[in-house]
Design a protein around this motif. Structure first.
Motif, PDB file in Angstrom:
ATOM      1  N   LEU A 277       0.847  -1.204   0.000  1.00 45.19           N
ATOM      2  CA  LEU A 277       0.000   0.000   0.000  1.00 45.19           C
ATOM      3  C   LEU A 277       0.873   1.242   0.000  1.00 45.19           C
ATOM      4  CD1 LEU A 277      -2.862  -0.671   2.546  1.00 45.19           C
ATOM      5  CD2 LEU A 277      -3.015  -0.508   0.079  1.00 45.19           C
TER       6      LEU A 277
ATOM      7  N   ALA B 186     -10.830   6.486  -4.059  1.00 45.39           N
ATOM      8  CA  ALA B 186     -10.648   5.117  -3.558  1.00 45.39           C
ATOM      9  C   ALA B 186      -9.314   4.503  -3.968  1.00 45.39           C
ATOM     10  CB  ALA B 186     -11.790   4.228  -4.034  1.00 45.39           C
ATOM     11  N   ARG B 187      -8.786   4.866  -5.107  1.00 45.94           N
ATOM     12  CA  ARG B 187      -7.510   4.289  -5.558  1.00 45.94           C
ATOM     13  C   ARG B 187      -6.309   4.869  -4.814  1.00 45.94           C
ATOM     14  NH1 ARG B 187      -7.186   1.123 -10.192  1.00 45.94           N
ATOM     15  NH2 ARG B 187      -5.108   1.916 -10.656  1.00 45.94           N
ATOM     16  N   HIS B 188      -6.516   5.909  -3.988  1.00 48.23           N
ATOM     17  CA  HIS B 188      -5.407   6.582  -3.320  1.00 48.23           C
ATOM     18  C   HIS B 188      -5.470   6.518  -1.805  1.00 48.23           C
ATOM     19  CE1 HIS B 188      -3.967   8.173  -7.108  1.00 48.23           C
ATOM     20  NE2 HIS B 188      -5.225   8.460  -7.393  1.00 48.23           N
TER      21      HIS B 188
ATOM     22  N   ARG C 274      -6.583   3.927   1.852  1.00 50.36           N
ATOM     23  CA  ARG C 274      -6.645   2.551   2.353  1.00 50.36           C
ATOM     24  C   ARG C 274      -8.059   1.987   2.146  1.00 50.36           C
ATOM     25  NH1 ARG C 274      -2.065   1.415   4.998  1.00 50.36           N
ATOM     26  NH2 ARG C 274      -0.855   3.135   5.841  1.00 50.36           N
ATOM     27  N   PRO C 275      -8.180   0.651   2.139  1.00 47.74           N
ATOM     28  CA  PRO C 275      -9.496   0.033   1.903  1.00 47.74           C
ATOM     29  C   PRO C 275     -10.588   0.490   2.867  1.00 47.74           C
ATOM     30  CG  PRO C 275      -7.769  -1.632   1.778  1.00 47.74           C
ATOM     31  CD  PRO C 275      -7.118  -0.357   2.237  1.00 47.74           C
TER      32      PRO C 275
ATOM     33  N   ALA D 267     -11.686   3.981   1.957  1.00 52.50           N
ATOM     34  CA  ALA D 267     -12.512   3.969   0.739  1.00 52.50           C
ATOM     35  C   ALA D 267     -13.927   3.501   1.060  1.00 52.50           C
ATOM     36  CB  ALA D 267     -11.872   3.077  -0.320  1.00 52.50           C
TER      37      ALA D 267
ATOM     38  N   ASN E  41     -10.896   0.574  -4.589  1.00 50.90           N
ATOM     39  CA  ASN E  41      -9.618   0.516  -3.889  1.00 50.90           C
ATOM     40  C   ASN E  41      -8.829  -0.727  -4.283  1.00 50.90           C
ATOM     41  OD1 ASN E  41      -8.179  -0.765  -1.303  1.00 50.90           O
ATOM     42  ND2 ASN E  41      -7.896   1.463  -1.344  1.00 50.90           N
ATOM     43  N   ARG E  42      -9.479  -1.850  -4.342  1.00 50.84           N
ATOM     44  CA  ARG E  42      -8.798  -3.102  -4.665  1.00 50.84           C
ATOM     45  C   ARG E  42      -8.386  -3.150  -6.131  1.00 50.84           C
ATOM     46  NH1 ARG E  42      -6.461  -4.009  -0.679  1.00 50.84           N
ATOM     47  NH2 ARG E  42      -5.839  -5.992  -1.563  1.00 50.84           N
TER      48      ARG E  42
ATOM     49  N   ARG F  83      -6.674  -1.155  -7.763  1.00 45.46           N
ATOM     50  CA  ARG F  83      -5.293  -0.708  -7.978  1.00 45.46           C
ATOM     51  C   ARG F  83      -4.316  -1.866  -7.889  1.00 45.46           C
ATOM     52  NH1 ARG F  83      -4.551   2.658  -2.460  1.00 45.46           N
ATOM     53  NH2 ARG F  83      -4.441   0.860  -1.086  1.00 45.46           N
TER      54      ARG F  83
END
Length: 181
Positions: A18, A63-65, A67-68, A71, A105-106, A108
């Motif tokens: 991460l 969400a891509r930047h 933590r899960p 997001a 998020n996932r 990425r």
């Protein structure tokens, strides 16, 4: 002295790889401005479904930047606000946006892309996924229109939102290529 041993783990460590939250002002401007614009267009100006889904676009970009859990939390908060303004089905937006935040998020870890084509595709698929999840949770009364709603209207609305979102994100610089190394 005694040596410290790491516990044995099977498989990859959760959270491995991460990156820290990107503190770009453009990213956080998108995270705040897109939801504000979404509600302004949908509720304030009364455009309703004619306005693009900027709420989901803002969630997907952010969400891509993060933590899960962050997001998912952002998605849940956005969904609660959206549910407060909806009479259709309470909780459907919160659930759908939470799941979309997690999936975004996932993504990425699965897809490495920085191009505008990737961004537009990612946003369109994310908006379509949100619409599909919300539609499935909204209740059986709506299920009779399934083919038209999911195969004709939803993809067009998702593409519309993705193009508007891509232009906005590109102009603000919130989707810049990460520095390597």
């Amino acid at each position: 002295g005694p040596r410290h041993r790491e516990p044995l783990r099977s498989g990859p460590r959760l959270g491995a790889g991460l990156r820290p939250v990107r503190r770009s002002p453009a990213l956080w401007a998108v995270a705040v401005l897109l939801p504000v614009l979404h509600f302004l267009l949908h509720v304030g100006f009364g455009f309703g479904s004619e306005a693009p889904d900027l709420l989901t676009i803002g969630l997907l970009v952010t969400a891509r930047h993060v933590r899960p859990g962050t997001a998912a939390g952002i998605g849940f908060a956005f969904g609660l606000i959206e549910d407060a303004l909806s009479t259709l089905s309470i909780g459907a937006n919160a659930t759908a946006l939470t799941l979309v935040g997690l999936l975004g998020n996932r993504s990425r870890d699965l897809f490495m892309g920085e191009s505008l084509v990737f961004l537009t595709s990612y946003l369109a698929l994310g908006v379509w996924t949100r619409m599909t999840l919300h539609w499935l949770m909204a209740g059986e009364a709506l299920w009779a229109d399934a083919p038209r709603a999911l195969l004709m209207e939803a993809p067009l609305e998702a593409l519309y939102a993705a193009v508007i979102g891509t232009i906005f994100v590109w102009v603000t610089g919130a989707w810049e290529r990460e520095p390597v190394g």
